[in-house]
Enzyme design. Sequence first.
Site, PDB file in Angstrom:
ATOM      1  CE  LYS A 102     -13.469 -15.990 -12.406  1.00 27.17           C
ATOM      2  NZ  LYS A 102     -13.962 -16.159 -13.400  1.00 27.17           N
ATOM      3  CG  MET A 136      -1.829  -8.654  -5.873  1.00 23.53           C
ATOM      4  SD  MET A 136      -0.977  -7.637  -7.354  1.00 23.53           S
ATOM      5  CE  MET A 136      -0.138  -9.296  -8.013  1.00 23.53           C
ATOM      6  NE  ARG A 137      -8.212 -11.822  -4.806  1.00 19.75           N
ATOM      7  CZ  ARG A 137      -8.179 -13.174  -4.616  1.00 19.75           C
ATOM      8  NH1 ARG A 137      -8.868 -13.702  -5.825  1.00 19.75           N
ATOM      9  NH2 ARG A 137      -7.434 -13.826  -4.002  1.00 19.75           N
ATOM     10  CG  HIS A 151       1.380  -1.716 -15.101  1.00 17.85           C
ATOM     11  ND1 HIS A 151       1.180  -2.930 -14.659  1.00 17.85           N
ATOM     12  CD2 HIS A 151       2.290  -1.817 -15.998  1.00 17.85           C
ATOM     13  CE1 HIS A 151       1.744  -3.693 -15.449  1.00 17.85           C
ATOM     14  NE2 HIS A 151       2.422  -3.180 -15.948  1.00 17.85           N
ATOM     15  N   GLY A 197       0.940  -1.279   0.104  1.00 15.77           N
ATOM     16  CA  GLY A 197       0.061   0.156   0.080  1.00 15.77           C
ATOM     17  C   GLY A 197       0.934   1.196  -0.045  1.00 15.77           C
ATOM     18  CB  SER A 198       4.284   2.079  -0.812  1.00 10.39           C
ATOM     19  OG  SER A 198       4.387   1.595  -2.313  1.00 10.39           O
ATOM     20  CG  ASN A 199       1.516   3.389  -5.724  1.00 10.57           C
ATOM     21  OD1 ASN A 199       1.859   4.418  -6.068  1.00 10.57           O
ATOM     22  ND2 ASN A 199       1.996   2.144  -5.782  1.00 10.57           N
ATOM     23  CG  ASN A 234      -4.143  -0.546 -12.077  1.00  3.59           C
ATOM     24  OD1 ASN A 234      -3.849  -0.639 -10.947  1.00  3.59           O
ATOM     25  ND2 ASN A 234      -3.277  -1.200 -12.921  1.00  3.59           N
TER      26      ASN A 234
END
Length: 217
Positions: A78, A105-106, A124, A25-27, A122
């Site tokens: 998912k 991660m889904r 990336h 969760g650094s972002n 998102n």
Amino acid sequence: MTAAPAPATSARPKLRLGVLGSGSGSNCQAILDACARPEFPAQVAVVVSDVENARILERARQAGVEALHIAPGKFRTKLEPEVEQQYVAALRERQVELVCLAGFMRVLKQGFLNAFPGRIINIHPSLLPAFPGLESWKQALNYGVKVTGCTVHFVDAGIDAGPIILQAAVPVLDDDTPESLHQRIHEQEHRIYPEAIRLLAEGKISIEGRRVVVCRQ
Ligand code: GRF
């Protein structure tokens, strides 16, 4: 076409964010820190994770933000369709206007995408469309590119495939390890993710086909 989040004016309440993540969760922390600044036009309404003990939830609690664990169900990559609707309901109940994936991660399926059209973004860790998928910094290193980076993009039904909002370049150094490269990519992520959210919250982003146009005035 102007992207879905409504224009922010001084009279407009802050854009309500729902952050989804599975890991460190650094972002999310960078977003929480940005939202702590009075002039920032967004606030985190809730952080949701599919991983019960993920650090991202701890970061939310420490910032005084609601932290929610919703178990993903039986699939590995998912959410079960019923669970996907639980996520949607939780976000709607908290009047979330923009969903920010931060290491979630889904893969989100159509039921989720339809609930927040044009309102899911998102981050990336590569210069898309190069190196979609997992561990993009390793992909970049193994391929031998001299420049990689990170991308904030809208989420659509593809994998790391939606229209690109912002990118930042990161040089690949001769003595880079996967860890050192990932670290420098992370630093840029923490800069451009809050910036993309600010632009969206201020209504400064429009989409023309695949092209996202940023009005910086
Ligand atoms: C980041 O590298 C992001 O680009 C990717 O997942 C990672 C999450 O890192 N989608 P963190 O949990 O924000 O530290």
